[in-house]
Motif scaffolding. Structure first.
Motif, PDB file in Angstrom:
ATOM      1  N   TYR A 182       0.843  -1.191   0.000  1.00 20.48           N
ATOM      2  CA  TYR A 182       0.000   0.000   0.000  1.00 20.48           C
ATOM      3  C   TYR A 182       0.881   1.244   0.000  1.00 20.48           C
ATOM      4  CZ  TYR A 182      -3.993  -2.836   1.694  1.00 20.48           C
ATOM      5  OH  TYR A 182      -5.003  -3.763   1.837  1.00 20.48           O
ATOM      6  N   GLN A 184       0.502   5.411   1.226  1.00 16.62           N
ATOM      7  CA  GLN A 184      -0.336   6.342   1.965  1.00 16.62           C
ATOM      8  C   GLN A 184       0.209   7.755   1.806  1.00 16.62           C
ATOM      9  OE1 GLN A 184      -0.402   6.078   6.326  1.00 16.62           O
ATOM     10  NE2 GLN A 184      -2.598   6.465   6.295  1.00 16.62           N
ATOM     11  N   LEU A 213      -4.991   6.008   1.504  1.00 20.20           N
ATOM     12  CA  LEU A 213      -4.364   4.683   1.449  1.00 20.20           C
ATOM     13  C   LEU A 213      -4.750   4.001   0.143  1.00 20.20           C
ATOM     14  CD1 LEU A 213      -2.701   2.834   3.362  1.00 20.20           C
ATOM     15  CD2 LEU A 213      -4.865   1.817   4.053  1.00 20.20           C
ATOM     16  N   LEU A 270      -4.065   0.668  -2.495  1.00 20.15           N
ATOM     17  CA  LEU A 270      -3.484  -0.650  -2.730  1.00 20.15           C
ATOM     18  C   LEU A 270      -2.709  -0.620  -4.043  1.00 20.15           C
ATOM     19  CD1 LEU A 270      -3.201  -3.666  -2.005  1.00 20.15           C
ATOM     20  CD2 LEU A 270      -5.287  -4.055  -3.338  1.00 20.15           C
ATOM     21  N   TYR A 278      -1.062  -6.900  -5.007  1.00 18.43           N
ATOM     22  CA  TYR A 278      -1.449  -7.958  -4.082  1.00 18.43           C
ATOM     23  C   TYR A 278      -0.935  -9.282  -4.636  1.00 18.43           C
ATOM     24  CZ  TYR A 278      -5.143 -11.497  -3.106  1.00 18.43           C
ATOM     25  OH  TYR A 278      -5.853 -12.639  -2.839  1.00 18.43           O
ATOM     26  N   ILE A 322      -1.559 -11.095  -8.114  1.00 21.99           N
ATOM     27  CA  ILE A 322      -2.958 -11.317  -8.474  1.00 21.99           C
ATOM     28  C   ILE A 322      -3.581 -10.059  -9.068  1.00 21.99           C
ATOM     29  CG2 ILE A 322      -5.243 -11.946  -7.614  1.00 21.99           C
ATOM     30  CD1 ILE A 322      -3.158 -14.222  -7.589  1.00 21.99           C
ATOM     31  N   ASP A 323      -3.249  -8.910  -8.485  1.00 25.11           N
ATOM     32  CA  ASP A 323      -3.845  -7.653  -8.926  1.00 25.11           C
ATOM     33  C   ASP A 323      -2.802  -6.553  -8.785  1.00 25.11           C
ATOM     34  OD1 ASP A 323      -6.835  -5.755  -7.934  1.00 25.11           O
ATOM     35  OD2 ASP A 323      -5.317  -5.403  -9.473  1.00 25.11           O
ATOM     36  N   SER A 347      -3.222  -3.607 -10.567  1.00 23.61           N
ATOM     37  CA  SER A 347      -3.846  -2.461 -11.231  1.00 23.61           C
ATOM     38  C   SER A 347      -3.618  -1.159 -10.494  1.00 23.61           C
ATOM     39  CB  SER A 347      -5.342  -2.700 -11.407  1.00 23.61           C
ATOM     40  OG  SER A 347      -5.960  -2.911 -10.164  1.00 23.61           O
ATOM     41  N   GLY A 348      -3.195  -1.234  -9.241  1.00 24.53           N
ATOM     42  CA  GLY A 348      -2.915  -0.030  -8.478  1.00 24.53           C
ATOM     43  C   GLY A 348      -1.508   0.496  -8.640  1.00 24.53           C
ATOM     44  N   GLY A 381      -5.826 -15.541   0.481  1.00 23.13           N
ATOM     45  CA  GLY A 381      -6.624 -14.608  -0.297  1.00 23.13           C
ATOM     46  C   GLY A 381      -7.847 -15.315  -0.815  1.00 23.13           C
ATOM     47  N   GLY A 382      -8.167 -15.062  -2.072  1.00 21.65           N
ATOM     48  CA  GLY A 382      -9.306 -15.735  -2.674  1.00 21.65           C
ATOM     49  C   GLY A 382     -10.618 -15.163  -2.217  1.00 21.65           C
ATOM     50  N   PHE A 406      -9.909   4.103  10.036  1.00 20.87           N
ATOM     51  CA  PHE A 406     -10.284   3.769   8.663  1.00 20.87           C
ATOM     52  C   PHE A 406     -11.447   2.777   8.676  1.00 20.87           C
ATOM     53  CE2 PHE A 406      -6.778   5.527   6.181  1.00 20.87           C
ATOM     54  CZ  PHE A 406      -5.770   5.674   7.122  1.00 20.87           C
ATOM     55  N   GLY A 422     -14.854 -12.653  -3.141  1.00 23.60           N
ATOM     56  CA  GLY A 422     -14.519 -12.761  -4.545  1.00 23.60           C
ATOM     57  C   GLY A 422     -13.827 -11.534  -5.089  1.00 23.60           C
ATOM     58  N   SER A 423     -13.687 -10.509  -4.240  1.00 20.88           N
ATOM     59  CA  SER A 423     -13.025  -9.283  -4.688  1.00 20.88           C
ATOM     60  C   SER A 423     -11.517  -9.496  -4.776  1.00 20.88           C
ATOM     61  CB  SER A 423     -13.315  -8.134  -3.726  1.00 20.88           C
ATOM     62  OG  SER A 423     -12.451  -7.035  -3.978  1.00 20.88           O
ATOM     63  N   ALA A 424     -10.994  -9.337  -5.969  1.00 17.89           N
ATOM     64  CA  ALA A 424      -9.555  -9.534  -6.130  1.00 17.89           C
ATOM     65  C   ALA A 424      -8.768  -8.443  -5.428  1.00 17.89           C
ATOM     66  CB  ALA A 424      -9.198  -9.583  -7.605  1.00 17.89           C
ATOM     67  N   ARG A 425      -9.391  -7.288  -5.186  1.00 21.28           N
ATOM     68  CA  ARG A 425      -8.665  -6.200  -4.559  1.00 21.28           C
ATOM     69  C   ARG A 425      -8.775  -6.248  -3.041  1.00 21.28           C
ATOM     70  NH1 ARG A 425      -6.691  -2.563  -7.838  1.00 21.28           N
ATOM     71  NH2 ARG A 425      -6.499  -0.997  -6.221  1.00 21.28           N
ATOM     72  N   GLN A 426      -9.346  -7.284  -2.519  1.00 26.46           N
ATOM     73  CA  GLN A 426      -9.437  -7.463  -1.087  1.00 26.46           C
ATOM     74  C   GLN A 426     -10.138  -6.285  -0.433  1.00 26.46           C
ATOM     75  OE1 GLN A 426      -8.204 -10.335   0.814  1.00 26.46           O
ATOM     76  NE2 GLN A 426      -8.575 -11.120  -1.230  1.00 26.46           N
ATOM     77  N   PHE A 451     -10.750   0.634   1.383  1.00 25.22           N
ATOM     78  CA  PHE A 451     -10.648   1.522   2.546  1.00 25.22           C
ATOM     79  C   PHE A 451     -11.302   2.872   2.288  1.00 25.22           C
ATOM     80  CE2 PHE A 451      -7.930  -0.548   5.614  1.00 25.22           C
ATOM     81  CZ  PHE A 451      -7.196  -1.456   4.882  1.00 25.22           C
ATOM     82  N   GLY A 452     -11.829   3.463   3.338  1.00 27.13           N
ATOM     83  CA  GLY A 452     -12.206   4.862   3.302  1.00 27.13           C
ATOM     84  C   GLY A 452     -10.967   5.733   3.427  1.00 27.13           C
TER      85      GLY A 452
END
Lengths: 116, 113
Positions: free
Chosen positions: A35, A37, A43, A45, A48, A55-56, A58-59, A98-99, B89, B96-100, B103-104
């Motif tokens: 992450y 900040q 914050l 991501l 991951y 896995i991801d 995109s951030g 995860g998952g 936070f 199922g969310s790949a981005r886990q 957060f606010g």
């Protein structure tokens, strides 16, 4: 248990230099998160991993950023070349899996990066 | 997409005052909801959670109730202490969310003696 370990805790570098941040997740955890900040964006991501596989991502802001996880106990986040707008606190977090199910993420103390 | 909206800070209270930090969410599925706390110079740590509607999460005197009808998960504490000064936070997780976690933006709380 030692918790998530990050190094260095503070890094000051000049624009254009390569920066490498390191993370050791909690033993037995197989998911790892990076992450960023900042005051402006909060914050975010970045990437991951699950079982050492990204896995991801995109951030991840742009090609200057790259992350690797060569084994279950180590990950790096590299910025090359660094820019002043990369100044932020970078957190690493790990969890058991995860998952589709949620497992609590445990955060490291962070690396405060300042790019001059 | 999934999102979390928190009340903007900073919030400044006197010791023993009542605390409420508002949190609302939008989610594509049925989320689990969380509050994380970040003390100065540290990483985030889980404060409390609720996994289904009407569940109440509680820890260290803090409470939050999962309200599906209002899509809210407001954090409350009856009597704050100086040691509660931190950033809070709100977060959600959809199976199922790949981005886990989503957060606010965080709410800075300062408690004065």
């Amino acid at each position: 248990d030692a918790g998530v370990i990050q190094s260095p805790r503070h890094e000051v570098t000049e624009m254009g230099q390569e920066v490498t941040l390191r993370c050791k997740p909690i033993s037995g955890h197989n998911s790892l998160f990076w992450y960023r900040q900042t005051m402006m964006r909060g914050l975010e991501l970045l990437i991951y991993f699950n079982n050492n596989v990204p896995i991801d991502d995109s951030g991840m802001p742009e090609d200057r950023f790259s992350a690797k996880m060569p084994n279950a106990s180590f990950s790096t986040l590299k910025i090359q070349p660094s820019e002043p707008r990369d100044s932020a606190v970078y957190f690493c977090a790990s969890s058991r899996s995860g998952g589709s199910s949620y497992n609590e993420q445990f955060f490291g103390p962070g690396t405060r990066l300042t790019v001059l | 997409g999934d999102s979390v909206t928190q009340m903007e800070g900073p919030v400044t209270l006197s010791e023993e005052a009542f605390l409420t930090i508002n949190c609302t969410y939008t989610a594509t599925g049925y989320p689990s909801l969380f509050w994380y706390v970040q003390y100065p110079g540290e990483g985030l740590q889980l404060l409390l959670k609720a996994t289904k509607a009407d569940d109440k999460g509680s820890n260290k005197g803090f409470e939050a109730t999962y309200r599906k009808e209002t899509t809210s998960f407001h954090l409350e504490k009856g009597s704050v202490q100086v040691s509660d000064s931190a950033v809070y936070f709100c977060a959600l997780f959809v199976s199922g969310s790949a981005r886990q976690l989503t957060f606010g933006s965080g709410t800075q709380l300062t408690v004065l003696p």
